[in-house]
Design a protein around this motif. Structure first.
Motif, PDB file in Angstrom:
ATOM      1  N   UNK A 196       0.831  -1.206   0.000  1.00 21.37           N
ATOM      2  CA  UNK A 196       0.000   0.000   0.000  1.00 21.37           C
ATOM      3  C   UNK A 196       0.868   1.260   0.000  1.00 21.37           C
ATOM      4  N   UNK A 197       1.840   1.315   0.943  1.00 19.29           N
ATOM      5  CA  UNK A 197       2.686   2.511   1.027  1.00 19.29           C
ATOM      6  C   UNK A 197       3.585   2.630  -0.198  1.00 19.29           C
ATOM      7  N   UNK A 200       1.650   4.009  -3.005  1.00 19.51           N
ATOM      8  CA  UNK A 200       1.388   5.425  -2.758  1.00 19.51           C
ATOM      9  C   UNK A 200       2.602   6.269  -3.142  1.00 19.51           C
ATOM     10  N   UNK A 201       3.781   5.795  -2.776  1.00 22.19           N
ATOM     11  CA  UNK A 201       4.971   6.590  -3.075  1.00 22.19           C
ATOM     12  C   UNK A 201       5.257   6.687  -4.576  1.00 22.19           C
TER      13      UNK A 201
END
Lengths: 536, 68
Positions: A196-197, A200-201
């Motif tokens: 997920x992160x 996002x990045x």
């Protein structure tokens, strides 16, 4: 990276729970079947998740993330081309023989179908393979904790191996399976924030596709026809036949590590559903494992920013990069859980094969149940101890994933030919199976020698492994067929329940449609096809 | 069956959820810079708590059904 109090608490709670499950089950181990096969009493969803989880060793998780960083989405083939069809096949077609024959292990099935010689050859090669693999897993975990947290190599090896030994010693396969279900959920919850992160990045899937170092990394199939364009440098024959057919079917259909979980199921429908239930999460594991590998390589294409020059660092480096205290504890627990589930799978498979197929058959037959139960517990401790020693030996080697696939290509690939012929061709004879299996293993050894001394060459080690699997399988297949034609087969009555043509089909008409193995398998393959097309 | 595995799973996830929520809520936001400014402890704690309740609920339902 440093841990705070909250991270340590999370890890301590985890250890308390896995040991607690072992203690809770201690009283239920009365016979050797309770210890080695959970008394064949476990519901399908539990054996299914354990089947999945036993395969999720630390090496599998970190190795495939590393492969994704190195080769791109091509690695999806390990899941969607390899695992899915093989898991459906073992559930629908092979489980009726494994479970129906009441064999207690894969080697024991070979004894029923062929003879004692074939069983013994397989039991010994499997025992060696399992001990080596559990040592490698142990090594992979220890080196990781040393690099990330500066925990000394030996203390993390001994401590985590001891925990595995204790909970299997107490609760046998049941304890291993129950813990694998818990570990499965911890692995999912521990690694999902990475995806997920990471997404996002890099700006979602579109951003990921733009930032990958090579546009070919974003495709599973698009470069298969032109080996010079795909990062592994392998053509479609090696991919489809070597990986998709021989290596994957060899692993999922004959490796006792996974098959044992299905054998512990409470009845035939539950046994058949075991690999099918496992296939559903397995299908989405690229999201958890391959995606972080891709994110890592797109953020650090030259391997100099945070990967430290090693693809193997993909998962640990991202954990350190994104996870704050608190979640970091969960992430490390997930790593520990994945290591332990893989190690426990190897240990339970080893103690069963050792006790039933080697000790009870050749060393000390005709003893009481409690004697074999005690032997199983001793074998557990022995397996863990040898695993620790192997870990220290492996410390001297590099290139672990290639080593592992090499071992599989040695032992599992020829074995799959022996099973395929045994289950679907009643003319295959006991002596032929033995000769075939032996020449398959020797053929693999010969191929490896030629490759090692550069008589034959491949674009990558992985490509060499795929071809080695193809040769080992084909040699075993041909030798078994030819020798069968000149030796005496077993009588038909002896083969009932062991060969497809002589076995009544399991009746599924009383089950609701969604519980029928055939329907589930078709659904899984259809969904898998859709994923292949989306990520073409 | 002696042990319903959904109990330990439910309990450990509830526990982890609570730890993460409390820690995430009380900690200085500076540590969440690395998680791209998201208070991931708080949010992931909620997710784990919900899953823990779900598993515990399944276990409770099963134990009620067995002992009416």
């Amino acid at each position: 990276m440093h841990l705070t109090f909250v991270d340590y608490s999370i890890i301590v709670i985890y250890f308390a729970f896995v040991l607690g499950i072992g203690f809770a089950l201690r009283g239920r181990m009365k016979t050797s079947e309770d210890f080695f096969l959970s008394g064949r009493s476990i519901p399908g969803w539990i054996t299914g998740l354990a089947f999945m989880s036993a395969n999720l060793g630390a090496l599998e998780v970190m190795g495939h993330a590393a492969n994704a960083a190195k080769y791109g989405m091509f690695v999806n083939h390990f899941y969607w081309l390899g695992a899915m069809p093989a898991m459906c096949f073992v559930g629908v077609f092979m489980m009726p023989f494994y479970y129906g024959s009441k064999a207690r292990s894969v080697p024991e099935f070979l004894k029923l179908r062929y003879n004692e010689k074939t069983r013994t050859l397989n039991a010994f090669s499997f025992a060696v393979l399992t001990l080596l693999v559990s040592g490698i897993d142990l090594y992979a975990m220890a080196i990781l904790f040393q690099r990330m947290l500066n925990w000394p190599f030996w203390s993390s090896v001994v401590a985590s191996a001891a925990v595995v030994a204790i909970y299997i010693y107490l609760g046998g396969l049941t304890s291993s399976i129950y813990n694998e279900v818990l570990q499965f959920f911890l692995i999912v919850f521990g690694f999902l924030p990475l995806a997920i992160l990471g997404l996002k990045e890099v700006g979602g899937f579109a951003g990921l596709e733009r930032s990958l170092p090579n546009p070919g990394y974003a495709h599973t199939w698009a470069n298969i026809w032109d080996p010079s364009q795909n990062p592994m440098g392998i053509n479609w024959v090696g991919t489809i036949f070597g990986l998709g057919f021989v290596l994957s079917f060899g692993y999922w259909c004959t490796d006792f590590l996974v098959v044992q979980r299905a054998m512990a199921a409470k009845d035939m429908p539950a046994a058949q559903r075991t690999p099918l239930i496992a296939a559903v999460p397995k299908m989405f594991f690229p999201l958890l494992i391959i995606l972080p590998g891709l994110v890592a390589i797109s953020l650090d294409p030259s391997l100099t920013k945070f990967l430290d020059g090693r693809y193997d660092n993909a998962i640990p480096a991202l954990l350190g990069r994104y996870y704050p205290s608190g979640l970091l504890g969960i992430g490390l627990t997930a790593l520990l859980a994945s290591f332990m589930s893989g190690m426990a799978g190897n240990v339970t498979a080893f103690n069963t094969v050792w006790t039933y197929d080697i000790y009870q058959t050749h060393i000390n037959p005709g003893k009481s149940e409690s004697h074999y139960l005690k032997m199983g517990r001793l074998a557990t401790v022995f397996a863990v101890a040898v695993g620790i020693v192997t870990a220290f030996i492996v410390l001297k080697f590099t290139n672990l994933m290639d080593y592992l696939q090499l071992l599989f290509a040695f032992f599992n690939a020829p074995l799959f030919a022996t099973f395929l012929l045994g289950m679907f061709w009643k003319r295959a004879t006991p002596n032929a199976a033995f000769c075939g299996l032996l020449s398959g293993i020797l053929g693999a050894a010969g191929h490896y020698t030629l490759y090692h001394y550069k008589v034959i060459n491949y674009p990558s080690d992985m490509a060499a492994n795929f071809y080695q699997a193809i040769y080992a399988f084909s040699i075993c297949f041909l030798v078994t067929v030819v020798v069968s034609l000149f030796t005496a087969p077993k009588k038909d009555e002896e083969l009932v329940g062991l060969v497809y043509a002589l076995t009544p089909k399991p009746c599924t008409s009383h089950l609701p449609w969604y519980d029928r193995p055939g329907v589930l398998a078709i659904g899984i393959l259809a969904l898998c096809l859709v994923l292949n097309i989306i990520f073409w | 069956m002696g042990l319903d595995i959904r109990w330990p799973i439910g309990i450990i996830f509830t526990l982890y959820g609570l730890i993460l929520i409390v820690f995430g809520a009380l900690t200085d936001a500076a540590i969440f810079e690395r998680s791209l400014g998201v208070n991931i402890d708080l949010w992931w704690g909620v997710a784990m708590l919900v899953f823990g309740f779900f598993m515990g609920g399944l276990a409770l339902r099963a134990s009620r059904r067995n002992r009416p």
